[in-house]
Design an enzyme around this catalytic site. Structure first.
Site, PDB file in Angstrom:
ATOM      1  CB  SER A 112      -0.898   0.010   1.241  1.00 17.57           C
ATOM      2  OG  SER A 112      -1.497   1.274   1.415  1.00 17.57           O
ATOM      3  CB  SER A 113       0.486   4.550  -1.576  1.00 16.24           C
ATOM      4  OG  SER A 113      -0.850   4.827  -1.182  1.00 16.24           O
ATOM      5  CB  CYS A 114      -0.607   3.819   3.955  1.00 14.85           C
ATOM      6  SG  CYS A 114      -0.535   2.099   4.475  1.00 14.85           S
ATOM      7  CE1 TYR A 141      -3.645  -2.768   5.331  1.00 13.05           C
ATOM      8  CE2 TYR A 141      -2.935  -0.698   4.354  1.00 13.05           C
ATOM      9  CZ  TYR A 141      -3.412  -1.980   4.211  1.00 13.05           C
ATOM     10  OH  TYR A 141      -3.649  -2.493   2.962  1.00 13.05           O
ATOM     11  CE  LYS A 145      -1.078  -4.448   3.103  1.00 14.68           C
ATOM     12  NZ  LYS A 145      -1.298  -5.694   2.328  1.00 14.68           N
ATOM     13  CG  HIS A 184     -10.153   2.487   1.321  1.00 12.21           C
ATOM     14  ND1 HIS A 184     -10.156   1.132   1.071  1.00 12.21           N
ATOM     15  CD2 HIS A 184      -9.117   2.691   2.169  1.00 12.21           C
ATOM     16  CE1 HIS A 184      -9.167   0.547   1.724  1.00 12.21           C
ATOM     17  NE2 HIS A 184      -8.520   1.476   2.399  1.00 12.21           N
TER      18      HIS A 184
END
Length: 320
Positions: A112-114, A141, A145, A184
């Protein structure tokens, strides 16, 4: 480089009923893969190590795409960080440890880009990983990841396995989660404005200021990028997957409102969190490998809303 993949070999898509997992399943079938396997969470709990090892040992996949994850928006991440950390760590390690034991030939981990710092340079290059503090609202989260990326590179280093990681931007599309409080931003907006139209409301209230900028990519484009990477990439760096453009949440809300036919007013609850100010990925690596997105945001929202309306009864049942 080109990596030849056997379309008749067993390919396990973990999370094949989710947003991106179902898109991967569709795209792999369209690409000619004939031995796809996957199980629902009711039939295979990926948090259960014994279940995962038994399943993997029985089917012995040659390829694994790890798209399974516990996901959610700002509210869900903020209120249930233990769940997001624990569930995702167990899912990832169970699947990857079983894959290591079988020496699975190719594995793609979907992150994920987070994972990137809250104040990373824009657009965000893959090199920004671990260069600053994470966004607090989804830190648990993100840490899970990041651990997944580390596990992939550990398998590469210790066993020489050509495993890779892909980091998609905000994904949306048919099969998305529209459950109130768990979805989301884009599916949440679709559901909110749709309800406003059919309830005759003259005002919709959205979280935050509407100023943060976000990038969106249709799940089918994300799936095609993952397949392209499996066939053209073998490296330690995670690979960003995105559309290359962003817009403000306010602009997104206006686009959704227009799509669903809402003509009332929109206000913003500035007491609610905004999250990261901007999150636009640098996609120069994946584009240098020959991949480009095909679905515009306008077209993607339109087809997603059409799917939402056609499946509204089933969606409401699942949400209750």
């Amino acid at each position: 480089m080109t990596i030849t993949m056997d379309p008749q070999a067993v390919c396990y898509v973990a999370g094949h009923r989710g947003l991106v997992g179902s898109a991967l399943w569709r795209n792999l079938k369209n690409a000619g893969f004939t031995s796809l396997i996957g199980e629902s969470s009711a039939d295979l709990d990926l948090r259960n190590r014994d279940e995962v090892f038994t399943y993997m040992s029985h089917h012995r996949p040659r390829y694994v795409i790890l798209a399974a994850a516990k996901v959610g928006g700002i509210l869900a991440n903020s209120t249930s960080p233990v769940d997001f950390l624990s569930d995702n760590l167990r899912i990832q390690l169970n699947v990857m440890d079983a894959a290591v034991a079988l020496r699975v030939e190719r594995l793609l981990f979907l992150g994920s880009s987070c994972i990137y710092p809250k104040f990373a340079p824009q657009p965000i290059p893959e090199s920004a990983l671990m260069s600053g503090y994470l966004e607090p609202s989804n830190e648990a989260y993100a840490v899970a990841k990041i651990a997944g990326i580390t596990a992939v590179n550990a398998a590469r280093k210790q066993y020489g396995l050509p495993w890779i990681s892909a980091m998609p931007t905000n994904l949306y599309g048919t099969g998305d989660n529209f459950t109130q409080g768990k979805s989301h931003v884009l599916p949440a907006l679709i559901s909110r404005y749709h309800d406003a139209v059919f309830q005759g409301l003259d005002e919709v209230v959205n979280w935050g200021t509407g100023t943060p900028r976000r990038e969106f990519l249709h799940a089918d484009d994300a799936a095609s990028a993952c397949i392209h990477l499996l066939e053209h990439y073998d490296g330690e760096s995670p690979v960003n997957i995105g559309s290359g453009t962003d817009l403000s949440i306010k602009e997104l809300a206006e686009l959704v409102a227009t799509t669903v036919g809402y003509t009332g007013t929109t206000s913003w609850d500035v007491q609610k969190p905004d999250g990261t100010p901007q999150k636009l990925l640098d996609t120069s690596l994946v584009t240098s490998l020959g991949w480009r997105p095909r679905i515009t945001l306008e077209d993607g929202i339109a087809t997603t809303y059409q799917w939402f309306r056609e499946n509204l009864g089933a969606l409401r049942t699942r949400a209750s």
